[in-house]
Design an enzyme around this catalytic site. Structure first.
Site: not given
Lengths: 198, 378
Positions: B152, B222, B316, B349-350
């Site tokens: 990232s 968040r 992602d 994405h994680d």
């Protein structure tokens, strides 16, 4: 898909920029790095094979050949190789044209559907051939575009592609006397060296 | 056999020489909180720099004495026998400038005023981080990294390194990254920033003067971010339309996914500084080595001298595979050695943080080769 040991004749220059379409486990490229100090790049879809390429220190891109080569510049490579993959892609004609757009020369190998054993299985037994050269049954095969040497050479003519050289081999990569004299009948695999007609 | 690093200890390194920042300001002095794993070989050629993403820090692997149940953020990939093998490599991980985990940032004291910087902390960029990291390398006696690795925003730092210090790295591993953000990506960051700025406890960033923190805003930021780091599939698999868990606070919560997001938001707001969040997202937004396409990416990358491994993940959507492929295509155009794989994953994405056999296989193969090519003693 199809695996046997074709042999690429010495048609590649030292330090050449070489792209291998469907490079598999990278054996051919790694060998050419060793013998000809080529700048190698492989395209491959299978992550396990990509990992094997990385083990060998090769640069390899996960890319579907059916999506074309639009991410490469014109004449970016000296030689573009495609071994035993042409029969498995959706548009072999477009692939050939693209290979000679991004590369000065192309080296192509594919199984000869007109090889005598295939003719016997189809012509006499009335079955689609299943044999060491073409191991898959017709309903479950990656080989969707089988052709003969004669078909291929006619396609090259249509596309304005010049055949610089041709090497006919059996499945062990050996040249046979019959295969040299009557390639379309006795050659199992041919290695073609191509360039775009001027 | 791979195992954990065990207990690791952070270290604070001070730099007394001023650092000129990209946007014009100067930091008179600064500290970087770092961790190192493994040992530097005799010719100092086996160092690997790990760059963290938006909310990461120096604690990339192993455990801290005080938190024996919570490993570093990339523990699965760094350690003895792992992808970044600490038996072979000397791994350097740091909290970037402007961070809130010990490196100089908005929480630090401004030597000129004797007060915490707060919102007055200068704006820093990915390039500034890379310069600070290069000084850290000097301090550690590392002329050239064997690899610089990041996911990232961390991948963007690795990319910037290859451009800014082409002679100081043998290889770059760029995972789930992009050459620059899209409008949609900047938009998500702006929503996160607005959530913080509109919190009544934000006080234009001077919340410390009022002895409060904008916890609600940071938590909301968040939550938004977290949604974009997951995928529809992974959220469906993890929560579906399940009801909240009864063993956790479920007040006013209708679905498990709500409870999870609130929990994540609350945890995060307790550990992450609001001004740092704003600063980090701005660095992310502004990252653009093409300088607004004044130079083609392939041109920008033409001076790089390292080998690249680029990895992306199918689900992602924050930094989609096509963004990684922009980097790959530019490297191909520039004739640079690059390998690329688009990994199947349900984790969005994680995925770059999560164990996965194929991901590990490729990452490890590349790193093993980096080690094999080092030459010299190791």
């Amino acid at each position: 898909m199809i695996s046997h040991s074709y042999r690429i004749p010495d048609w590649i220059d030292n330090n050449a920029r070489v792209l291998d379409l469907g490079c598999g486990d990278g054996r051919l490229l790694a060998q050419l790095v060793e013998t000809h100090a080529i700048h190698a790049l492989g395209l491959e879809l299978d992550p396990d094979k990509i990992a094997t390429c990385l083990d060998l220190g090769l640069s390899v891109i996960q890319q579907d050949l059916d999506r074309g080569l639009s991410n490469f510049n014109d004449q970016q490579f000296d030689t573009v190789i495609m071994t035993q993959t042409l029969q498995a892609i959706r548009r072999p004609d477009l692939a050939l044209s693209e290979m000679l757009r991004v590369g000065r020369e192309a080296i192509v190998t594919f199984p000869n559907f007109a090889y005598i054993r295939n003719r016997i299985q189809l012509g006499l037994a009335g079955h689609m051939p299943v044999n060491p050269q073409l191991p898959n049954p017709w309903y479950d095969t990656p080989n969707i575009h089988l052709s003969t040497f004669r078909d291929f050479e006619e396609l090259c003519q249509t596309l304005g592609i010049q055949i610089l050289d041709k090497d006919t081999q059996n499945l062990s990569g050996k040249r046979t006397w019959l295969g040299t004299v009557w390639p379309n009948l006795f050659g199992e695999v041919a290695v073609y060296r191509l360039t775009k007609e001027p | 056999m791979s195992q954990s690093l065990g207990v690791v200890t952070p270290e604070l390194i001070s730099f007394e020489k001023p650092l000129q920042l990209e946007r014009g300001q100067t930091l008179p002095r600064y500290d970087l909180m770092i961790e190192t794993y493994g040992s530097l070989n005799a010719d100092k050629s086996n160092a690997v720099l790990v760059c963290h993403a938006l909310s990461g820090d120096h604690h990339a692997a192993g455990y801290h004495e005080s938190e024996s149940n919570k490993p570093g953020w990339w523990n699965h990939y760094i350690g003895p026998g792992k992808c970044i093998d600490t038996d072979r490599f000397f791994v350097v991980s740091l909290n970037n400038l402007g961070g809130c985990s010990g490196s100089t940032g908005p929480l630090s004291i401004d030597p000129e005023t004797g007060k915490a910087y707060g919102p007055a902390f200068p704006e820093v960029t990915v390039l500034d981080w890379v310069h600070a990291q290069a000084r850290l390398a000097d301090h550690l006696g590392i002329d050239k990294f064997a690899a610089i690795v990041g996911g990232s925003l961390g991948g963007m730092q690795a990319l910037q390194w290859s451009i800014t210090y082409p002679d100081r790295l043998e290889s770059a591993v760029i995972i789930a990254a992009a050459p620059r953000l899209t409008a949609q990506n900047i938009a998500f960051n702006e929503v996160a920033r607005q959530a913080i700025m509109r919190d009544p406890n934000f006080f234009d960033g001077n919340y410390a003067d009022h002895d409060v923190i904008p916890a609600s805003g940071v938590g909301l930021a968040r939550m938004v971010g977290h949604i974009t780091y997951l995928s529809d599939i992974s959220m469906g698999e993890k929560f579906g339309r399940n009801l909240p868990r009864e063993d956790r606070d479920a007040e006013g919560v209708n679905f498990a996914v709500e409870q999870y997001l609130r929990y994540q938001g609350k945890q995060f707001s307790g550990r992450f500084d609001a001004n740092t969040y704003i600063l980090m997202t701005r660095a992310l937004d502004y990252f653009d080595p093409t300088l607004n396409e004044s130079t083609a990416l392939s041109q920008v990358l033409s001076e790089t001298r390292c080998k690249f491994l680029v990895l992306s993940f199918t689900t992602d959507w924050r930094f989609s595979p096509s963004r990684s492929e922009e980097i790959v295509d530019a490297l191909i155009q520039a004739g640079k050695p690059v390998s690329y794989a688009r990994l199947e994953s349900a984790h969005g994405h994680d995925a770059f943080l999560i164990p996965d056999a194929t991901y590990e296989r490729l990452f490890k193969a590349f790193m093993s080769r980096v080690h094999a090519d080092l030459g010299g003693t190791s």
